[in-house]
Motif scaffolding. Structure first.
Motif, short mmCIF file in Angstrom:
data_model
loop_
_atom_site.label_atom_id
_atom_site.label_comp_id
_atom_site.label_asym_id
_atom_site.label_seq_id
_atom_site.Cartn_x
_atom_site.Cartn_y
_atom_site.Cartn_z
N GLY A 1 -3.38 3.54 -2.42
CA GLY A 1 -3.46 2.69 -3.59
C GLY A 1 -2.48 1.54 -3.45
O GLY A 1 -1.95 1.29 -2.36
N CYS B 1 -1.63 7.62 -2.86
CA CYS B 1 -1.92 8.14 -4.19
C CYS B 1 -1.69 9.64 -4.19
O CYS B 1 -2.28 10.37 -3.38
N SER C 1 -1.44 1.87 -8.93
CA SER C 1 -2.84 2.07 -9.34
C SER C 1 -3.68 2.38 -8.12
O SER C 1 -3.42 1.88 -7.02
N CYS C 2 -4.69 3.25 -8.31
CA CYS C 2 -5.57 3.67 -7.22
C CYS C 2 -7.01 3.33 -7.60
O CYS C 2 -7.52 3.82 -8.62
N ASP C 3 -7.67 2.51 -6.78
CA ASP C 3 -9.06 2.13 -7.04
C ASP C 3 -10.03 3.28 -6.78
O ASP C 3 -11.12 3.31 -7.34
N LYS C 4 -9.59 4.26 -5.98
CA LYS C 4 -10.50 5.34 -5.61
C LYS C 4 -10.70 6.35 -6.74
O LYS C 4 -11.81 6.76 -7.04
N SER D 1 -3.19 5.99 -12.34
CA SER D 1 -2.15 4.96 -12.41
C SER D 1 -0.84 5.57 -12.90
O SER D 1 -0.83 6.64 -13.53
N GLU E 1 0.84 -1.19 0.00
CA GLU E 1 0.00 0.00 0.00
C GLU E 1 0.88 1.24 0.00
O GLU E 1 1.90 1.29 0.68
#
Length: 444
Positions: A41, A34, A62-65, A69, A31
Motif C-alpha cells: 500500500g 499492508c 492506505s491500501c487499494d487492494k 487504512s 510503498e
C-alpha cells in the motif's frame, strides 16, 4: 525511507509550519506492506510543526487492494520536563467533539467503567473524544469472531462491555475521561479558551523511574533507588554551569547555561537559559533554589499604567496567574518557571493562549472562537499599553513566586501579599502529603 540530510537536522526546514498556503509542501509517499492483506500500500508522511506541540510526524497508510487504512501521529519534539494528566468531565454531546492529541505513551481511563488503555498499546493519534471511544470499541471488536468460536462466554462479556462503551456516546449521564501522559505531549482542547474550562482539569506530575525507563530517559538496568548526581552548591553560586542539550525547536545540538542567583528581597533561584546557534531559538526557565515554603503565597497587583510593566517578576512552575477582570486563569505549569518582567509575563500569556493555540490556527479554526481569542489578545495589549486597569494575581501554593515592590522597603500601596494554609489537594499536587488519599477521605 530516505535519510534526512544533516544540514536539515541542524536547523533547516525539515519541519515546517502547517499551512494551506504552502502548495509546495507535500507529504512524502512510499510503498509499504499492508498488515491486513500483506500486499503493498502507500504510506504518506508529513513532518510539520503544530504550535504548542512543537514538531510532529503525521502518517497515513492506505491500501487499494483491501481498502484498509490507518493514521497516527508521533511527537518529534522533546519530552517535556513533567508528565501531564487531563481529566475531562463529559457532560454533553458537545464535549465528544473536543479535539485530543493522544501520544502513544499516554494512558486513557474511564473510571465509571473501570476501563483503561495502557501506554504503548496504541499509536499516537489526533482525534476527538468520540474518536477515542470509537477506537476503543474497534480494538475490542477486532477479535470477537475468534472469541465467539473459542469461548462464547468471554465473547459475550466483552460484547456487553462494548455496548456500554457505545452507550457513553449518548451522554445520558456524565462520565469521566482521563488521559495521563508521562511525556507531557498529549493535549485536550479547551473550547472556551481563553476562559477557564470548568469541565477540564489539567495537572502536572513528576515521572516515576519506571516511566522514565519506558520513555528511554533511563537505562533499563539502572537501579531504581539511584539518584542523579548533584552539583556542589558553592560551585553553582560562583560559576555558570553548561550542559549539552538539543534545541527544542530544530533539534540541533545546543547548550543550556545554569546559574544560582540571589533575587533581592526574596530568595535564591536557579536560572537556566538555552541558546541555539543554528536557528537562533532562545528560552529561559527559572526554578526556586529553596524548599517549598510552609504556606502558600497570593500576590495581587492593581495595574495602573505602563510603569508597572517594568516590575521584575519571578513565576515558579507551581504558580497560577489570574486576571479577574478578563475572567482568565492560567493554571500552574501551563508556563514554565520564569524570571522576567510583568510585561514579559503578559506577552507570554498572549502567545500561549492566542498565537500558540493549536486548535484555532489555520483553516480548521472556529471563527467565533478565533474572534474571542483575538479580542483577548487585544485586551492584553491594552493592559501592556496602560489603557486598561486590571488586577493580576500570582497564586503560588509553594510560596516560591515574587513580584517586585517598587516602593521597597516601604509598603506598596498597589500590591498585597497574603499567605495561606495549603489545602490537602494542593499538598497532593506538590507531592507533600505523607498520608494516603484514601486515609484522608476516611478521616473527612
Amino acid at each position: 525511507m530516505s535519510t534526512i540530510a544533516q544540514e536539515h537536522v541542524r536547523g533547516k526546514s525539515v519541519f515546517k509550519d502547517l499551512s494551506a498556503d504552502d502548495e509546495d509542501w507535500q507529504p512524502t509517499e512510499m510503498e509499504s506492506l499492508c498488515m491486513n492483506c500483506y500486499q503493498n500500500g502507500i504510506t504518506r508522511l508529513l513532518l510539520t510543526k503544530i504550535p504548542f506541540f512543537k514538531e510532529v510526524i503525521v502518517s497515513s497508510f492506505s491500501c487499494d487492494k483491501c481498502s484498509w487504512s490507518n493514521t497516527e501521529i508521533q511527537s518529534a519534539g522533546r519530552i517535556q520536563e513533567q508528565g501531564v494528566c487531563y481529566t475531562l468531565q463529559v457532560r454533553s454531546k458537545q464535549d465528544l467533539d473536543r479535539e485530543v492529541v493522544k501520544m502513544d505513551s499516554a494512558t486513557t481511563k474511564i473510571p465509571e467503567l473501570d476501563f483503561e488503555i495502557p501506554p504503548f498499546t496504541q499509536k499516537g493519534s489526533l482525534s476527538t473524544v468520540e474518536g477515542l471511544l470509537d477506537r476503543a470499541v474497534a480494538g475490542l471488536e477486532q477479535d470477537q469472531a475468534a472469541r465467539r468460536a473459542a469461548d462464547p462466554e468471554v465473547a459475550g462479556k466483552i460484547e456487553a462491555f462494548i455496548q456500554k462503551l457505545k452507550k457513553l456516546k449518548d451522554v445520558d449521564k456524565e462520565f469521566t475521561v482521563v488521559i495521563e501522559d508521562p511525556s507531557g505531549n498529549s493535549f485536550v482542547e479547551n473550547p472556551v479558551a481563553p476562559l477557564k474550562d470548568e469541565a477540564l482539569t489539567v495537572s502536572w506530575f513528576r515521572r516515576s523511574i519506571q516511566q522514565e525507563k519506558q520513555l528511554g530517559l533511563r537505562a533499563d538496568d539502572e537501579p531504581e533507588d539511584e539518584e542523579p548526581p548533584g552539583n556542589d552548591l558553592d560551585t553553582m553560586r560562583s560559576e555558570v554551569l553548561v550542559f549539552n542539550t538539543n534545541c527544542p525547536e530544530c533539534n540541533a545540538p545546543a547548550s543550556t547555561n545554569m546559574k544560582l542567583v540571589q533575587i533581592p528581597h526574596f530568595k535564591e533561584a536557579i536560572i537556566m537559559a538555552t541558546n541555539c546557534d543554528s536557528c537562533g531559538h532562545r528560552t529561559n526557565e527559572v526554578k526556586s533554589g529553596g524548599a517549598t515554603e510552609e504556606k502558600g503565597t497570593k500576590i495581587s497587583l492593581h495595574i495602573n499604567g505602563p510603569s508597572d510593566m517594568t516590575r521584575d517578576l519571578l513565576k515558579s512552575e507551581t504558580c497560577s496567574v489570574l486576571i479577574p477582570e478578563l475572567d482568565f486563569e492560567l493554571g500552574m505549569a501551563a508556563l514554565c518557571g520564569k524570571f522576567t518582567t510583568l510585561e514579559g509575563l503578559l506577552t507570554d500569556i498572549k502567545d500561549l493562549v492566542v498565537a500558540k493555540n493549536p486548535f484555532v490556527c489555520g483553516d480548521s479554526g472556529d471563527s467565533d472562537r478565533m474572534q474571542k481569542l483575538k479580542e483577548f489578545g487585544e485586551k492584553i495589549e491594552k493592559i501592556i499599553a496602560g489603557d486598561m486597569r486590571v488586577h493580576i494575581i500570582l497564586d503560588d501554593p509553594a510560596g516560591n513566586s515574587y513580584l517586585e515592590n517598587v516602593y521597597a522597603p516601604e509598603a506598596d500601596p498597589e500590591m498585597t501579599v497574603e499567605t495561606y494554609t495549603r489545602s490537602f489537594e494542593q499538598n497532593e499536587e506538590l507531592g507533600l502529603n505523607d498520608m494516603k488519599t484514601e486515609d484522608y477521605l476516611e478521616d473527612n
